[in-house]
Design an enzyme around this catalytic site. Structure first.
Site, short mmCIF file in Angstrom:
data_model
loop_
_atom_site.label_atom_id
_atom_site.label_comp_id
_atom_site.label_asym_id
_atom_site.label_seq_id
_atom_site.Cartn_x
_atom_site.Cartn_y
_atom_site.Cartn_z
N PHE A 150 0.80 -1.22 0.00
CA PHE A 150 0.00 0.00 0.00
C PHE A 150 0.84 1.27 0.00
O PHE A 150 0.38 2.32 -0.44
CB PHE A 150 -0.93 0.02 1.23
CG PHE A 150 -0.23 0.35 2.53
CD1 PHE A 150 -0.05 1.66 2.93
CD2 PHE A 150 0.27 -0.66 3.35
CE1 PHE A 150 0.60 1.97 4.13
CE2 PHE A 150 0.92 -0.36 4.53
CZ PHE A 150 1.09 0.95 4.92
N LYS A 174 -1.01 -7.81 -8.55
CA LYS A 174 -2.06 -7.78 -7.53
C LYS A 174 -1.67 -6.68 -6.54
O LYS A 174 -0.88 -6.89 -5.64
CB LYS A 174 -2.14 -9.13 -6.82
CG LYS A 174 -3.52 -9.43 -6.17
CD LYS A 174 -3.95 -8.46 -5.09
CE LYS A 174 -3.19 -8.66 -3.80
NZ LYS A 174 -3.68 -7.73 -2.70
N GLU A 177 -5.28 -3.64 -1.85
CA GLU A 177 -6.69 -3.26 -1.97
C GLU A 177 -7.00 -1.93 -1.28
O GLU A 177 -8.08 -1.36 -1.46
CB GLU A 177 -7.59 -4.36 -1.40
CG GLU A 177 -7.45 -4.61 0.09
CD GLU A 177 -6.30 -5.53 0.47
OE1 GLU A 177 -6.27 -6.00 1.63
OE2 GLU A 177 -5.43 -5.78 -0.40
N SER A 227 4.95 -7.53 4.58
CA SER A 227 5.53 -7.74 5.90
C SER A 227 6.41 -8.97 5.85
O SER A 227 6.26 -9.83 4.96
CB SER A 227 4.42 -7.92 6.94
OG SER A 227 3.71 -9.13 6.68
N CYS A 282 9.67 1.44 3.91
CA CYS A 282 10.74 0.55 4.34
C CYS A 282 12.00 1.32 4.73
O CYS A 282 12.76 0.88 5.57
CB CYS A 282 11.08 -0.45 3.24
SG CYS A 282 9.70 -1.48 2.73
#
Length: 376
Positions: A150, A174, A177, A227, A282
Protein backbone atom coordinates in the site's frame (compact mmCIF):
# COMPACT_ATOMS: atom_id res chain seq x y z
CA UNK A 1 -19.69 9.95 -5.04
CA UNK A 2 -18.26 6.48 -4.34
CA UNK A 3 -16.38 5.00 -7.29
CA UNK A 4 -15.51 1.41 -8.22
CA UNK A 5 -11.95 0.46 -9.17
CA UNK A 6 -11.93 -2.16 -11.96
CA UNK A 7 -9.53 -4.94 -12.81
CA UNK A 8 -7.46 -4.27 -15.94
CA UNK A 9 -7.18 -7.35 -18.13
CA UNK A 10 -6.10 -7.62 -21.78
CA UNK A 11 -6.13 -3.87 -22.21
CA UNK A 12 -9.65 -3.38 -20.84
CA UNK A 13 -11.26 -2.40 -17.56
CA UNK A 14 -13.38 -5.20 -16.10
CA UNK A 15 -15.58 -5.25 -13.01
CA UNK A 16 -17.41 -8.12 -11.36
CA UNK A 17 -19.65 -7.10 -8.49
CA UNK A 18 -20.71 -10.49 -7.14
CA UNK A 19 -17.50 -11.14 -5.19
CA UNK A 20 -16.06 -9.99 -1.89
CA UNK A 21 -14.43 -6.58 -1.86
CA UNK A 22 -12.86 -3.79 0.13
CA UNK A 23 -13.87 -0.22 0.90
CA UNK A 24 -11.40 2.45 -0.18
CA UNK A 25 -11.15 5.18 2.44
CA UNK A 26 -9.66 8.66 2.21
CA UNK A 27 -7.46 8.51 5.33
CA UNK A 28 -7.46 12.27 5.85
CA UNK A 29 -11.25 12.40 6.17
CA UNK A 30 -11.98 8.87 7.36
CA UNK A 31 -14.65 8.64 4.64
CA UNK A 32 -15.37 5.86 2.16
CA UNK A 33 -14.62 7.12 -1.33
CA UNK A 34 -14.51 3.94 -3.37
CA UNK A 35 -14.88 0.19 -3.56
CA UNK A 36 -12.85 -2.56 -5.14
CA UNK A 37 -14.13 -6.08 -5.82
CA UNK A 38 -11.82 -9.08 -5.59
CA UNK A 39 -11.12 -11.30 -8.56
CA UNK A 40 -13.04 -14.55 -8.68
CA UNK A 41 -11.34 -17.86 -9.40
CA UNK A 42 -12.55 -17.65 -13.00
CA UNK A 43 -11.14 -14.13 -13.39
CA UNK A 44 -7.77 -15.20 -12.00
CA UNK A 45 -7.57 -18.15 -14.36
CA UNK A 46 -8.68 -16.05 -17.32
CA UNK A 47 -6.04 -13.41 -16.56
CA UNK A 48 -3.28 -16.02 -16.47
CA UNK A 49 -4.54 -17.46 -19.76
CA UNK A 50 -4.54 -13.98 -21.31
CA UNK A 51 -0.98 -13.32 -20.13
CA UNK A 52 0.18 -16.73 -21.34
CA UNK A 53 -1.28 -16.09 -24.78
CA UNK A 54 0.25 -12.60 -24.96
CA UNK A 55 3.66 -14.07 -24.09
CA UNK A 56 3.75 -15.97 -27.38
CA UNK A 57 4.09 -12.81 -29.45
CA UNK A 58 5.57 -10.42 -26.86
CA UNK A 59 8.54 -12.70 -26.16
CA UNK A 60 9.29 -12.66 -29.89
CA UNK A 61 9.01 -8.87 -30.18
CA UNK A 62 12.35 -7.24 -30.92
CA UNK A 63 13.91 -5.56 -27.86
CA UNK A 64 14.15 -2.31 -29.82
CA UNK A 65 10.37 -2.26 -30.29
CA UNK A 66 9.82 -3.02 -26.61
CA UNK A 67 12.18 -0.17 -25.71
CA UNK A 68 10.23 2.28 -27.87
CA UNK A 69 7.08 1.48 -25.91
CA UNK A 70 8.96 2.16 -22.69
CA UNK A 71 10.17 5.51 -24.05
CA UNK A 72 6.54 6.45 -24.73
CA UNK A 73 5.47 5.19 -21.29
CA UNK A 74 8.14 7.33 -19.66
CA UNK A 75 6.83 10.36 -21.56
CA UNK A 76 3.28 9.64 -20.35
CA UNK A 77 4.45 9.22 -16.75
CA UNK A 78 6.10 12.64 -16.90
CA UNK A 79 2.95 14.15 -18.40
CA UNK A 80 0.66 12.55 -15.80
CA UNK A 81 2.95 12.75 -12.76
CA UNK A 82 0.74 15.22 -10.89
CA UNK A 83 -2.41 13.19 -11.58
CA UNK A 84 -0.79 9.98 -10.35
CA UNK A 85 0.52 11.73 -7.24
CA UNK A 86 -2.92 13.17 -6.49
CA UNK A 87 -4.46 9.68 -6.71
CA UNK A 88 -1.82 8.35 -4.30
CA UNK A 89 -2.43 11.20 -1.85
CA UNK A 90 -6.20 10.70 -2.00
CA UNK A 91 -6.11 6.98 -1.20
CA UNK A 92 -2.87 6.65 0.78
CA UNK A 93 -2.67 9.98 2.60
CA UNK A 94 0.99 10.89 2.06
CA UNK A 95 1.80 14.49 1.12
CA UNK A 96 1.58 15.50 -2.51
CA UNK A 97 5.31 16.24 -2.66
CA UNK A 98 6.07 12.83 -1.21
CA UNK A 99 3.78 11.19 -3.75
CA UNK A 100 5.38 13.11 -6.62
CA UNK A 101 8.79 11.95 -5.43
CA UNK A 102 7.69 8.32 -5.45
CA UNK A 103 6.39 8.65 -9.02
CA UNK A 104 9.74 10.18 -10.00
CA UNK A 105 11.51 7.12 -8.60
CA UNK A 106 9.33 4.95 -10.80
CA UNK A 107 10.18 7.07 -13.83
CA UNK A 108 13.88 6.48 -13.14
CA UNK A 109 13.34 2.72 -13.40
CA UNK A 110 11.56 3.12 -16.72
CA UNK A 111 14.41 5.31 -17.98
CA UNK A 112 16.95 2.65 -17.02
CA UNK A 113 15.06 -0.05 -18.92
CA UNK A 114 14.74 2.09 -22.02
CA UNK A 115 18.35 0.97 -22.52
CA UNK A 116 17.45 -2.71 -22.34
CA UNK A 117 19.24 -3.46 -25.63
CA UNK A 118 22.54 -3.70 -23.76
CA UNK A 119 21.01 -5.42 -20.72
CA UNK A 120 19.72 -8.31 -22.81
CA UNK A 121 23.00 -9.04 -24.53
CA UNK A 122 24.50 -12.42 -23.81
CA UNK A 123 28.20 -13.17 -23.39
CA UNK A 124 30.67 -15.55 -24.96
CA UNK A 125 34.07 -16.46 -23.55
CA UNK A 126 36.39 -18.76 -25.46
CA UNK A 127 38.75 -21.21 -23.77
CA UNK A 128 37.71 -20.55 -20.16
CA UNK A 129 39.30 -23.93 -19.54
CA UNK A 130 40.91 -26.59 -21.70
CA UNK A 131 38.69 -26.96 -24.78
CA UNK A 132 35.78 -25.33 -22.94
CA UNK A 133 33.92 -22.21 -24.06
CA UNK A 134 31.31 -20.41 -21.94
CA UNK A 135 28.25 -18.60 -23.26
CA UNK A 136 25.34 -16.80 -21.59
CA UNK A 137 21.93 -16.58 -23.24
CA UNK A 138 19.23 -14.29 -21.84
CA UNK A 139 15.65 -15.37 -22.59
CA UNK A 140 12.22 -14.40 -21.23
CA UNK A 141 10.64 -16.84 -18.78
CA UNK A 142 6.90 -16.52 -19.29
CA UNK A 143 4.09 -15.23 -17.10
CA UNK A 144 5.30 -13.40 -13.97
CA UNK A 145 3.23 -12.06 -11.07
CA UNK A 146 3.75 -9.60 -8.25
CA UNK A 147 2.06 -8.42 -5.06
CA UNK A 148 2.70 -4.74 -4.32
CA UNK A 149 2.19 -2.94 -0.97
CA UNK A 150 0.00 0.00 0.00
CA UNK A 151 2.79 2.44 0.76
CA UNK A 152 4.08 2.96 -2.80
CA UNK A 153 1.20 2.19 -5.18
CA UNK A 154 3.02 3.65 -8.22
CA UNK A 155 6.72 3.16 -7.57
CA UNK A 156 6.74 -0.50 -6.52
CA UNK A 157 4.39 -1.76 -9.26
CA UNK A 158 6.68 -0.06 -11.78
CA UNK A 159 9.70 -1.71 -10.15
CA UNK A 160 7.97 -5.06 -10.59
CA UNK A 161 6.30 -4.77 -13.99
CA UNK A 162 8.77 -2.84 -16.10
CA UNK A 163 11.86 -5.09 -15.73
CA UNK A 164 9.66 -8.12 -16.41
CA UNK A 165 7.95 -6.86 -19.53
CA UNK A 166 11.10 -5.14 -20.81
CA UNK A 167 12.76 -8.55 -20.91
CA UNK A 168 9.90 -10.10 -22.88
CA UNK A 169 7.82 -11.58 -20.06
CA UNK A 170 4.16 -10.86 -19.37
CA UNK A 171 2.97 -9.72 -15.95
CA UNK A 172 0.04 -9.91 -13.55
CA UNK A 173 -0.06 -7.35 -10.73
CA UNK A 174 -2.06 -7.78 -7.53
CA UNK A 175 -1.85 -4.36 -5.82
CA UNK A 176 -2.94 -3.46 -2.31
CA UNK A 177 -6.69 -3.26 -1.97
CA UNK A 178 -6.29 -0.17 0.23
CA UNK A 179 -5.17 2.14 -2.61
CA UNK A 180 -5.72 0.34 -5.92
CA UNK A 181 -6.57 3.23 -8.28
CA UNK A 182 -3.03 4.37 -9.14
CA UNK A 183 -1.86 0.90 -10.31
CA UNK A 184 -4.84 0.67 -12.67
CA UNK A 185 -3.97 4.11 -14.04
CA UNK A 186 -0.46 2.81 -14.73
CA UNK A 187 -1.90 -0.02 -16.81
CA UNK A 188 -4.01 2.46 -18.78
CA UNK A 189 -0.91 4.52 -19.54
CA UNK A 190 0.98 1.41 -20.64
CA UNK A 191 -1.83 0.64 -23.09
CA UNK A 192 -1.72 4.23 -24.30
CA UNK A 193 2.03 3.84 -24.83
CA UNK A 194 1.35 0.95 -27.20
CA UNK A 195 1.84 -2.09 -24.97
CA UNK A 196 -0.04 -5.01 -26.56
CA UNK A 197 -3.13 -6.27 -24.76
CA UNK A 198 -2.45 -8.91 -22.13
CA UNK A 199 1.24 -8.16 -21.62
CA UNK A 200 0.54 -6.35 -18.34
CA UNK A 201 -2.61 -7.00 -16.30
CA UNK A 202 -3.95 -5.95 -12.91
CA UNK A 203 -6.37 -7.89 -10.73
CA UNK A 204 -7.49 -7.02 -7.23
CA UNK A 205 -7.85 -9.42 -4.38
CA UNK A 206 -6.95 -10.68 -0.94
CA UNK A 207 -4.92 -13.54 0.49
CA UNK A 208 -6.99 -16.11 -1.41
CA UNK A 209 -6.24 -14.34 -4.69
CA UNK A 210 -2.51 -14.38 -3.97
CA UNK A 211 -2.61 -18.08 -3.09
CA UNK A 212 -4.37 -18.89 -6.35
CA UNK A 213 -1.72 -17.05 -8.35
CA UNK A 214 1.04 -18.69 -6.31
CA UNK A 215 -0.17 -22.17 -7.11
CA UNK A 216 -1.12 -21.60 -10.74
CA UNK A 217 1.10 -23.81 -12.91
CA UNK A 218 1.37 -21.27 -15.74
CA UNK A 219 2.99 -18.57 -13.58
CA UNK A 220 6.76 -19.06 -13.61
CA UNK A 221 8.04 -16.25 -11.37
CA UNK A 222 6.72 -14.32 -8.39
CA UNK A 223 7.74 -11.19 -6.51
CA UNK A 224 6.28 -9.39 -3.51
CA UNK A 225 6.85 -6.55 -1.09
CA UNK A 226 5.08 -7.22 2.19
CA UNK A 227 5.53 -7.74 5.90
CA UNK A 228 8.26 -10.22 6.77
CA UNK A 229 5.88 -13.12 7.63
CA UNK A 230 3.90 -12.60 4.42
CA UNK A 231 7.06 -12.27 2.32
CA UNK A 232 8.42 -15.49 3.82
CA UNK A 233 5.14 -17.31 3.18
CA UNK A 234 4.97 -16.17 -0.45
CA UNK A 235 8.59 -17.11 -1.08
CA UNK A 236 8.19 -20.54 0.50
CA UNK A 237 5.02 -21.33 -1.43
CA UNK A 238 6.34 -20.03 -4.76
CA UNK A 239 9.60 -21.93 -4.60
CA UNK A 240 7.83 -25.10 -3.48
CA UNK A 241 5.80 -24.77 -6.69
CA UNK A 242 9.00 -24.58 -8.71
CA UNK A 243 8.69 -20.86 -9.43
CA UNK A 244 11.49 -18.33 -9.33
CA UNK A 245 10.81 -15.91 -6.49
CA UNK A 246 12.23 -12.89 -4.78
CA UNK A 247 10.30 -11.24 -1.98
CA UNK A 248 11.04 -8.29 0.25
CA UNK A 249 9.95 -8.25 3.89
CA UNK A 250 9.63 -5.55 6.51
CA UNK A 251 12.54 -3.19 7.02
CA UNK A 252 13.41 -0.02 8.93
CA UNK A 253 16.61 1.99 9.07
CA UNK A 254 18.90 2.88 11.95
CA UNK A 255 20.86 6.12 12.10
CA UNK A 256 24.17 6.40 13.96
CA UNK A 257 25.04 9.94 15.06
CA UNK A 258 28.71 10.50 15.87
CA UNK A 259 29.82 13.23 18.29
CA UNK A 260 31.51 15.25 15.52
CA UNK A 261 28.43 15.29 13.26
CA UNK A 262 26.79 18.46 12.00
CA UNK A 263 23.91 18.27 14.46
CA UNK A 264 21.65 20.72 12.61
CA UNK A 265 22.00 18.78 9.38
CA UNK A 266 21.59 15.45 11.19
CA UNK A 267 18.43 16.60 12.98
CA UNK A 268 16.81 17.85 9.77
CA UNK A 269 17.64 14.61 7.97
CA UNK A 270 16.36 12.46 10.84
CA UNK A 271 13.00 14.26 11.02
CA UNK A 272 12.44 13.92 7.28
CA UNK A 273 13.45 10.27 7.26
CA UNK A 274 11.46 9.34 10.36
CA UNK A 275 8.17 11.09 9.67
CA UNK A 276 8.05 11.37 5.90
CA UNK A 277 5.09 9.39 4.55
CA UNK A 278 4.07 9.09 8.23
CA UNK A 279 6.85 6.53 8.62
CA UNK A 280 5.01 4.11 6.31
CA UNK A 281 7.98 3.12 4.17
CA UNK A 282 10.74 0.55 4.34
CA UNK A 283 13.39 3.27 4.35
CA UNK A 284 11.84 5.04 7.33
CA UNK A 285 14.36 5.89 10.01
CA UNK A 286 12.80 4.77 13.27
CA UNK A 287 15.85 4.32 15.51
CA UNK A 288 18.71 6.74 16.26
CA UNK A 289 21.82 5.43 18.01
CA UNK A 290 24.19 8.03 19.43
CA UNK A 291 27.89 7.75 20.19
CA UNK A 292 29.41 9.87 22.96
CA UNK A 293 28.21 11.10 26.35
CA UNK A 294 26.57 14.32 25.16
CA UNK A 295 25.49 13.38 21.65
CA UNK A 296 22.02 12.14 22.63
CA UNK A 297 21.20 15.29 24.61
CA UNK A 298 22.44 17.51 21.81
CA UNK A 299 20.51 15.77 19.05
CA UNK A 300 17.30 15.66 21.12
CA UNK A 301 17.52 19.43 21.66
CA UNK A 302 17.85 19.87 17.91
CA UNK A 303 15.07 17.39 17.08
CA UNK A 304 12.46 18.63 19.55
CA UNK A 305 11.61 22.02 17.99
CA UNK A 306 11.69 20.57 14.48
CA UNK A 307 9.23 17.84 15.43
CA UNK A 308 6.93 20.17 17.37
CA UNK A 309 6.78 22.58 14.42
CA UNK A 310 5.73 19.92 11.91
CA UNK A 311 2.48 20.72 10.09
CA UNK A 312 0.12 17.75 10.13
CA UNK A 313 -2.73 17.93 7.64
CA UNK A 314 -4.35 16.32 4.62
CA UNK A 315 -1.61 15.47 2.16
CA UNK A 316 -2.80 17.89 -0.53
CA UNK A 317 -2.68 20.94 1.77
CA UNK A 318 0.17 23.29 0.89
CA UNK A 319 3.06 23.22 3.34
CA UNK A 320 1.95 19.96 4.95
CA UNK A 321 4.83 17.98 6.47
CA UNK A 322 2.97 14.80 7.39
CA UNK A 323 -0.37 13.35 6.40
CA UNK A 324 -2.51 10.69 8.09
CA UNK A 325 -1.82 6.97 8.42
CA UNK A 326 -3.37 4.65 5.84
CA UNK A 327 -6.17 3.25 8.01
CA UNK A 328 -7.81 3.28 11.41
CA UNK A 329 -6.37 -0.18 12.05
CA UNK A 330 -2.84 0.99 11.37
CA UNK A 331 -3.35 4.04 13.58
CA UNK A 332 -4.39 1.79 16.45
CA UNK A 333 -1.30 -0.35 15.86
CA UNK A 334 1.00 2.68 16.12
CA UNK A 335 -0.80 3.94 19.23
CA UNK A 336 -0.34 0.51 20.81
CA UNK A 337 3.37 0.60 20.00
CA UNK A 338 3.74 3.96 21.75
CA UNK A 339 1.78 2.67 24.75
CA UNK A 340 4.10 -0.33 24.91
CA UNK A 341 7.18 1.89 24.83
CA UNK A 342 5.86 3.84 27.81
CA UNK A 343 5.04 0.66 29.74
CA UNK A 344 8.53 -0.72 29.03
CA UNK A 345 10.10 2.35 30.61
CA UNK A 346 11.29 4.51 27.71
CA UNK A 347 11.03 8.28 28.15
CA UNK A 348 8.40 9.78 25.86
CA UNK A 349 9.90 13.17 25.06
CA UNK A 350 7.19 14.11 22.54
CA UNK A 351 3.78 12.43 22.71
CA UNK A 352 1.77 12.49 19.48
CA UNK A 353 -1.05 10.25 20.65
CA UNK A 354 -3.45 13.06 21.53
CA UNK A 355 -3.30 14.86 18.19
CA UNK A 356 -6.69 15.51 16.61
CA UNK A 357 -7.16 17.40 13.38
CA UNK A 358 -9.48 20.35 14.08
CA UNK A 359 -11.30 20.05 10.75
CA UNK A 360 -11.08 16.30 10.17
CA UNK A 361 -11.57 14.55 13.53
CA UNK A 362 -12.43 11.29 11.75
CA UNK A 363 -9.14 11.26 9.87
CA UNK A 364 -6.46 8.73 10.78
CA UNK A 365 -4.03 11.33 12.06
CA UNK A 366 -1.43 10.93 14.77
CA UNK A 367 1.23 13.33 15.89
CA UNK A 368 4.96 12.56 15.63
CA UNK A 369 6.44 10.98 18.75
CA UNK A 370 9.98 10.84 20.14
CA UNK A 371 11.34 8.37 22.70
CA UNK A 372 14.59 8.64 24.64
CA UNK A 373 16.43 6.14 26.85
CA UNK A 374 15.11 3.18 24.90
CA UNK A 375 16.47 -0.23 25.90
CA UNK A 376 17.00 -3.24 23.66
Amino acid sequence: MVYTVPHYIAGNAFTETNTKGHEIVNPAFGETIGHVYFASTATCNNTVAVAKKAFESWSQTAPLKRARILFKFRELLEKNQHELAAIVTREHGKTLDDAKGSVARGIEVVEFHCGLMTQLQGTYSANVSAQIDCSTLRQPLGVCAGVSPFNFPVMVPIWMMIPAIACGNTFILKPSEQDPSAPVRLLELLSEAGLPDGVANCIHGNKATVEQLLTHPDIVAFTAVASTPVAQSIYTTATAQGKRAHTFGGAKNHCVVMPDADMDQAATAIVGAAFGSAGERCMALSVVVTVGDQTAETIIKKLTPLIKNMKIDAGDVAGCDMGPLISATHRERVLAAIDKGVVEGATLVIDGRSFKHPNHPQGFFIGPSLFDEVTD
